[in-house]
Design a protein around this motif. Structure first.
Motif, short mmCIF file in Angstrom:
data_model
loop_
_atom_site.label_atom_id
_atom_site.label_comp_id
_atom_site.label_asym_id
_atom_site.label_seq_id
_atom_site.Cartn_x
_atom_site.Cartn_y
_atom_site.Cartn_z
N ASN A 239 0.93 -1.36 0.09
CA ASN A 239 0.01 0.07 0.18
C ASN A 239 0.90 1.17 0.17
OD1 ASN A 239 -2.23 -1.51 0.14
ND2 ASN A 239 -2.26 -1.56 2.32
N GLY A 240 2.11 1.17 0.53
CA GLY A 240 2.85 2.39 0.40
C GLY A 240 3.56 2.63 -0.84
N MET A 241 3.41 1.77 -1.96
CA MET A 241 4.32 1.95 -2.94
C MET A 241 3.87 3.36 -3.82
SD MET A 241 4.23 -0.45 -6.43
CE MET A 241 5.38 -1.77 -5.60
N LEU A 242 4.91 4.05 -4.21
CA LEU A 242 4.55 5.37 -4.83
C LEU A 242 4.03 5.05 -6.49
CD1 LEU A 242 7.81 6.93 -3.92
CD2 LEU A 242 5.54 7.05 -2.68
N THR A 243 2.82 5.48 -6.83
CA THR A 243 2.36 5.04 -8.03
C THR A 243 1.75 6.50 -8.67
OG1 THR A 243 0.17 4.84 -7.09
CG2 THR A 243 1.54 2.92 -7.05
N THR A 244 2.05 7.47 -8.26
CA THR A 244 1.92 8.62 -8.95
C THR A 244 2.92 9.62 -9.28
OG1 THR A 244 1.01 10.21 -7.23
CG2 THR A 244 -0.71 8.66 -8.36
N PRO A 245 2.94 10.51 -10.28
CA PRO A 245 4.16 11.53 -10.09
C PRO A 245 4.12 12.19 -9.16
CG PRO A 245 3.08 11.25 -12.42
CD PRO A 245 2.25 10.61 -11.38
N VAL A 248 5.69 10.40 -5.94
CA VAL A 248 7.24 10.29 -6.19
C VAL A 248 7.85 11.40 -5.98
CG1 VAL A 248 9.18 9.99 -7.81
CG2 VAL A 248 7.03 8.45 -7.96
N ARG A 249 7.58 12.81 -6.21
CA ARG A 249 8.03 13.98 -6.05
C ARG A 249 7.78 14.25 -4.46
NH1 ARG A 249 5.78 15.69 -11.26
NH2 ARG A 249 3.90 15.93 -10.10
N GLN A 250 7.00 14.14 -3.78
CA GLN A 250 6.74 14.35 -2.51
C GLN A 250 7.71 13.33 -1.63
OE1 GLN A 250 2.57 13.64 -1.60
NE2 GLN A 250 2.12 15.78 -2.32
N ALA A 251 7.94 12.23 -2.02
CA ALA A 251 8.59 11.24 -1.35
C ALA A 251 10.22 11.62 -1.39
CB ALA A 251 8.46 9.80 -1.89
N VAL A 252 10.45 12.04 -2.77
CA VAL A 252 11.82 12.40 -2.82
C VAL A 252 12.29 13.63 -2.19
CG1 VAL A 252 13.58 13.25 -4.57
CG2 VAL A 252 12.15 11.30 -4.76
N THR A 253 11.18 14.54 -2.26
CA THR A 253 11.49 15.91 -1.29
C THR A 253 11.55 15.55 0.33
OG1 THR A 253 10.55 17.29 -2.89
CG2 THR A 253 10.54 18.13 -0.70
N ALA A 254 10.55 14.59 0.82
CA ALA A 254 10.54 14.65 2.08
C ALA A 254 11.82 13.74 2.59
CB ALA A 254 9.27 13.42 2.68
#
Length: 283
Positions: A239-245, A248-254
């Motif tokens: 459920n934690g997989m990143l599946t939208t652009p 992905v952007r939010q995770a990289v930033t965080a």
């Protein structure tokens, strides 16, 4: 922020295409996971082929189960891969958590942390050009990087931070939220400082990702569920997989905000077009 890709294991024949596509993009590292009792390519062999198909991008094990391997042979393999890649190899390592891998390798599961500590002492000695023991001479070739390839330790326990401080160059964390990752990063930094190490450890975060049409995302979720099926936290990982652009952007930033030097986005679908889709999400 440096961003790398974890390579999918479902179709090894496609991986050189993945590597060439990634090298043409903004990515800094390509990584492969390690299991013995699983349908995945052997990572050191495969990364050697990938290093030969590229010239700039780094290659990394994420992470190699060191206690199931013979120490002297692994030291030679790692030094060779570092040498032939021109110093582009990062050895991400861990103790392993699946007993069947140890059973297949005829290695002891209990005490694997202590064995890893002993192996790191021996491998650092080999990579420094010293004799393997009082009765056995040096083992070559010398790695491209003095003292051995870059070593990152992955793990979920406090002992991991101590290993980074004693033998490693940094830490690699997976399946953690940015907040949890930040707490692990701070623990690694404290251990590093307490050991009197100069500078600072390299900190790497991993997140699972799948960008594309529904069949691509579904393939990735099935692959993640199969791989983590042994664990009681499988649903959380899926459920934690990143599946939208945007995700992905939010995770990289965080992850960058809590101190990550690099974020590895692990791709579980074999669709190579994900390389371009992920590249488009990055600054």
């Amino acid at each position: 922020m440096n961003v790398g890709l974890g390579l999918p294991i479902g179709d090894p024949g496609k991986l050189r295409s993945w590597a060439r596509r990634a090298e043409d993009g903004p990515f800094t590292t390509l990584a492969l996971l390690d299991r013995l009792v699983y349908d995945n390519p052997e990572p050191l062999v495969t990364l050697a082929a990938i290093a030969g198909a590229t010239s700039r991008i780094r290659v990394m094990t994420e992470v190699l189960i060191v206690p199931v391997r013979q120490t002297a042979v692994l030291a030679k393999e790692a030094a060779t891969l570092d040498r032939v890649s021109g110093g582009r190899f990062t050895l991400g390592i861990g103790t392993g958590v699946r007993e069947d891998d140890f059973q297949a390798a005829q290695a002891e599961y209990r005490g694997r942390g202590r064995r890893l500590d002993e192996q790191m002492t021996a491998m650092r000695r080999v990579w420094s050009g010293e004799p393997y023991s009082e009765d056995i001479g040096p083992i070559g070739p010398a790695p491209a990087r003095p003292g051995g390839p870059e070593v990152l330790f992955g793990g979920f326990v406090p002992a991991t931070a101590d290993r980074v401080a004693r033998w490693g160059d940094g830490f690699l964390g997976a399946t953690f939220s940015p907040e949890e990752m930040g707490r692990f990063f701070r623990g690694v930094e404290r251990a590093w400082q307490a050991a009197g190490r100069p500078g600072s450890p390299r900190l790497v975060a991993q997140a699972n990702a799948a960008l594309g049409p529904e069949p691509v995302v579904d393939e990735a979720r099935r692959a993640v569920r199969a791989y983590y099926g042994f664990a009681d936290y499988t649903d959380n990982v899926v459920n934690g997989m990143l599946t939208t652009p945007e995700a992905v952007r939010q995770a990289v930033t965080a992850f960058g905000d809590v101190g990550a030097d690099e974020v590895m986005l692990y791709c579980w679908s074999t669709d190579v077009d994900q390389v371009d889709r992920i590249a488009c999400t990055l600054p």
